[in-house]
Write an enzyme that holds these catalytic residues in place. Structure first.
Site, PDB file in Angstrom:
ATOM      1  N   TYR A  74     -74.800  30.936 107.937  1.00 26.93           N
ATOM      2  CA  TYR A  74     -75.845  31.825 107.397  1.00 26.93           C
ATOM      3  C   TYR A  74     -76.946  32.052 108.428  1.00 26.93           C
ATOM      4  CZ  TYR A  74     -79.087  33.931 104.096  1.00 26.93           C
ATOM      5  OH  TYR A  74     -79.929  34.802 103.460  1.00 26.93           O
ATOM      6  N   PHE A 126     -79.872  63.467 113.413  1.00 21.63           N
ATOM      7  CA  PHE A 126     -78.654  63.376 112.613  1.00 21.63           C
ATOM      8  C   PHE A 126     -79.084  63.357 111.136  1.00 21.63           C
ATOM      9  CE2 PHE A 126     -75.316  60.939 110.426  1.00 21.63           C
ATOM     10  CZ  PHE A 126     -74.287  61.841 110.618  1.00 21.63           C
ATOM     11  N   ASP A 127     -78.181  63.758 110.223  1.00 13.81           N
ATOM     12  CA  ASP A 127     -78.542  63.905 108.790  1.00 13.81           C
ATOM     13  C   ASP A 127     -79.222  62.670 108.207  1.00 13.81           C
ATOM     14  OD1 ASP A 127     -76.328  65.268 109.700  1.00 13.81           O
ATOM     15  OD2 ASP A 127     -75.334  65.330 107.755  1.00 13.81           O
ATOM     16  N   ASP A 217     -81.861  57.354 119.581  1.00 15.51           N
ATOM     17  CA  ASP A 217     -80.761  57.134 118.632  1.00 15.51           C
ATOM     18  C   ASP A 217     -79.522  56.981 119.493  1.00 15.51           C
ATOM     19  OD1 ASP A 217     -78.530  57.389 117.037  1.00 15.51           O
ATOM     20  OD2 ASP A 217     -79.399  58.900 115.718  1.00 15.51           O
ATOM     21  N   ALA A 219     -76.330  56.122 119.123  1.00  8.17           N
ATOM     22  CA  ALA A 219     -74.973  56.053 118.579  1.00  8.17           C
ATOM     23  C   ALA A 219     -73.904  56.260 119.662  1.00  8.17           C
ATOM     24  CB  ALA A 219     -74.804  57.084 117.459  1.00  8.17           C
ATOM     25  N   LYS A 260     -69.687  53.745 116.587  1.00  8.02           N
ATOM     26  CA  LYS A 260     -69.205  54.753 117.537  1.00  8.02           C
ATOM     27  C   LYS A 260     -68.892  54.072 118.874  1.00  8.02           C
ATOM     28  CE  LYS A 260     -71.471  57.445 114.419  1.00  8.02           C
ATOM     29  NZ  LYS A 260     -72.147  56.893 113.236  1.00  8.02           N
ATOM     30  N   HIS A 451     -71.976  68.339  99.952  1.00  9.71           N
ATOM     31  CA  HIS A 451     -70.662  68.554 100.581  1.00  9.71           C
ATOM     32  C   HIS A 451     -69.681  67.414 100.328  1.00  9.71           C
ATOM     33  CE1 HIS A 451     -73.138  66.492 103.516  1.00  9.71           C
ATOM     34  NE2 HIS A 451     -72.054  66.093 104.152  1.00  9.71           N
TER      35      HIS A 451
HETATM   36  N1  F0G Z   1     -77.128  58.756 114.299  1.00  8.89           N
HETATM   37  C1  F0G Z   1     -76.123  59.553 114.726  1.00  8.89           C
HETATM   38  C2  F0G Z   1     -76.308  60.390 115.940  1.00  8.89           C
HETATM   39  C3  F0G Z   1     -74.907  59.588 114.017  1.00  8.89           C
HETATM   40  O1  F0G Z   1     -73.928  60.388 114.448  1.00  8.89           O
HETATM   41  C4  F0G Z   1     -74.766  58.760 112.873  1.00  8.89           C
HETATM   42  C5  F0G Z   1     -73.511  58.770 112.104  1.00  8.89           C
HETATM   43  C6  F0G Z   1     -75.835  57.947 112.482  1.00  8.89           C
HETATM   44  C7  F0G Z   1     -76.996  57.968 113.220  1.00  8.89           C
HETATM   45  C8  F0G Z   1     -75.765  57.064 111.264  1.00  8.89           C
HETATM   46  O2  F0G Z   1     -74.950  55.977 111.516  1.00  8.89           O
HETATM   47  O3  F0G Z   1     -73.042  56.196 109.907  1.00  8.89           O
HETATM   48  O4  F0G Z   1     -73.568  54.025 111.058  1.00  8.89           O
HETATM   49  O5  F0G Z   1     -75.045  54.879 109.267  1.00  8.89           O
HETATM   50  N2  F0G Z   1     -72.625  59.635 112.249  1.00  8.89           N
HETATM   51  C9  F0G Z   1     -71.325  59.695 111.594  1.00  8.89           C
HETATM   52  C10 F0G Z   1     -70.637  60.989 111.953  1.00  8.89           C
HETATM   53  C11 F0G Z   1     -71.328  59.412 110.149  1.00  8.89           C
HETATM   54  O6  F0G Z   1     -69.552  61.243 111.360  1.00  8.89           O
HETATM   55  O7  F0G Z   1     -71.098  61.721 112.813  1.00  8.89           O
HETATM   56  P1  F0G Z   1     -74.102  55.233 110.363  1.00  8.89           P
END
Ligand code: F0G
Length: 460
Positions: A74, A126-127, A217, A219, A260, A451
């Site tokens: 833990y 990103f969304d 960010d 990723a 990623k 979507h």
């Molecule tokens: N930032 C970027 C640039 C991303 O592409 C994603 C996720 C996230 C943050 C969020 O990360 O999914 O680990 O919570 N992108 C995926 C996609 C879902 O299909 O492009 P997460």
């Protein structure tokens, strides 16, 4: 573009069989799914699932060995120290916190940076990043270079921030109201497009001159670094590891979805330079994710992440990885299929607005193309366009997106060149009958993030 292909720098030890459905079966499955690719069972996707490159990569034998080694204590597990050391080596920031994925990192960090502030400005959010900015009570402003909006124009770094516009926003909105300036590398929403070090450092310097925090960010930091090595003269002789550290030089913090470029199925990180911010990050992590030494992850996943952070920046791997994207893009270019060009790092973004010009945005051309790909060859892609964007929250009217992309996101180390050929051949077949493809209407939708769960019906 000349097709380029670099062979897989690995051999295959374990395989996963793919189920083959007939065209009739696929027609039935997509109708039952109400023409929403998210409602398809993954087992019904013959042969290639390009829905996302997130958490869908193939782990290496070293990562699987790590799964057995992972310490499930833990507090203070061995793997915690390993991932800390790996992340500090790769990114160079002194404080690192584990979380379970990218949006968890955003949920923990962004409210700290946005406390009492009104805006976040990014090359593109990103969304989920946008959602967490808004949940923290601020507004998210995108400020990408105009070159990104023309899918046919060649530009080395279509992910870059428009620095002139950034300065103008700061003057207009007031530096004191802006909590953070964010660089998303690569810029996913613009097509997996890279950001140059020159641009990263210039945006960082602008932020700091105005007393604003600068966040990355991260990723797809490794894919971004590979493009820098190829395209930014000053770094052509640098190692990927050195380029990554240079990218993060002087950044105040980063969030990372490790699903990623660290090639794991689950995981995320937060990095900080400021001790006071890190203390707040740790407190929020304990509330939302779990104790700081596991941050919502199991020990075996942490161990795989520590290994993946290093594998992700291996140049041979990245040459093959980006080479796959360039091979697929090259085949599409030869066939006159339009896409965000030059191709980015994790996906080919097919320009459905150009391929299906007879379908207006409110009949969702990129969604229509995604469905056609499933019908044609059992390939699952997704809409990054007006269908995903949704309705204006005030008027309820359908919004028109800047792009109508059908995203073919390629999982890491999963598909071979023959699979890429199937994708290209399917799109070529679809192009031949493009005029006859019809749009879609929505028959049922939730108010937000529609979507994922909306139901659609074919028009005409
Ligand atoms: N930032 C970027 C640039 C991303 O592409 C994603 C996720 C996230 C943050 C969020 O990360 O999914 O680990 O919570 N992108 C995926 C996609 C879902 O299909 O492009 P997460």
């Amino acid at each position: 573009m000349k097709p380029i292909y670099y062979p897989e720098p690995f051999r295959i030890k374990s395989v996963e069989p793919l189920r083959i459905l007939t065209r009739e079966e696929r027609e039935e499955k997509i109708a039952t799914a109400h023409y929403n690719v998210f409602a398809l069972a993954a087992g019904d996707v013959y042969i290639i699932d390009l829905l996302t490159d997130s958490g869908t990569g193939a782990m290496s034998s070293a990562q699987w060995a790590g799964v057995m080694v992972g310490d499930e204590s833990y507090a203070g597990a061995d793997c915690y120290y390993k991932v800390q050391a790996a992340a500090k080596r790769v990114f160079g920031l002194p404080y690192v916190q584990l979380v379970h994925q990218g949006r968890a990192a955003e949920k923990v960090l962004l409210p700290i940076l946005l406390e009492g502030k009104k805006y976040a400005i990014a090359n593109m959010h990103f969304d989920t990043t946008r959602a967490h900015v808004e949940l923290a009570g601020a507004r998210a402003i995108d400020c990408v270079v105009p070159e990104a909006l023309d899918t046919t124009a060649y530009y080395d770094f279509k992910g870059n921030m428009d620095l002139g516009r950034l300065e103008a926003y700061i003057r207009e909105l007031g530096a004191e109201n802006i909590g953070v300036i964010i660089m998303t590398v690569t810029n996913n929403s613009a097509g997996g497009q890279p950001v140059s070090i020159e641009n990263l450092h210039a945006a960082r310097d602008i932020a700091h001159r105005h007393g604003i925090k600068f966040m990355i960010d991260a990723a797809r930091h490794a894919e971004n670094a590979y493009f820098i090595k190829q395209r930014e003269e000053a770094y052509k002789n640098s190692s990927i590891a050195d380029i990554v550290r240079e990218m993060f030089e002087g950044a105040d913090c980063f969030t990372m979805s490790a699903k990623k470029d660290a090639i794991v199925n689950m995981g995320g990180l937060i990095g900080c330079r400021d001790r006071a911010i890190f203390e707040l990050v740790k407190q929020r992590t304990i509330s939302f994710e779990g104790f700081i030494t596991y941050g919502g992850m199991s020990g075996r996943d942490i161990e795989a992440l520590a290994v993946g952070l290093e594998e992700g920046i291996d140049e041979n791997y990245l040459r093959y990885r980006i080479g796959q994207m360039q091979y697929l893009a090259g085949r599409l270019e030869e066939a006159g299929i339009p896409f965000q060009s030059p191709v980015g790092g994790h996906a080919v973004f097919v320009d459905a607005k150009k391929l299906l010009p007879h379908i207006p945005y409110y009949e969702f051309p990129a969604q229509a193309l995604a469905i056609e790909l499933y019908r044609e060859a059992g390939i699952r892609a997704c809409d990054i366009g007006s269908y995903m964007l949704g309705n204006d929250p005030d008027t309820g009217k359908q919004l028109e997106a800047d792009f109508e992309f059908t995203r073919l996101a390629v999982p890491r180390r999963v598909y071979t060149q023959s699979h890429l050929d199937v994708i290209a051949d399917a799109l070529i077949n679809i192009k031949e009958r493009a005029d006859a493809i019809k749009g879609y209407k929505i028959v049922e939708e939730p108010p937000i993030l529609r979507h994922f769960t909306a139901k659609l019906a074919p028009l005409g």
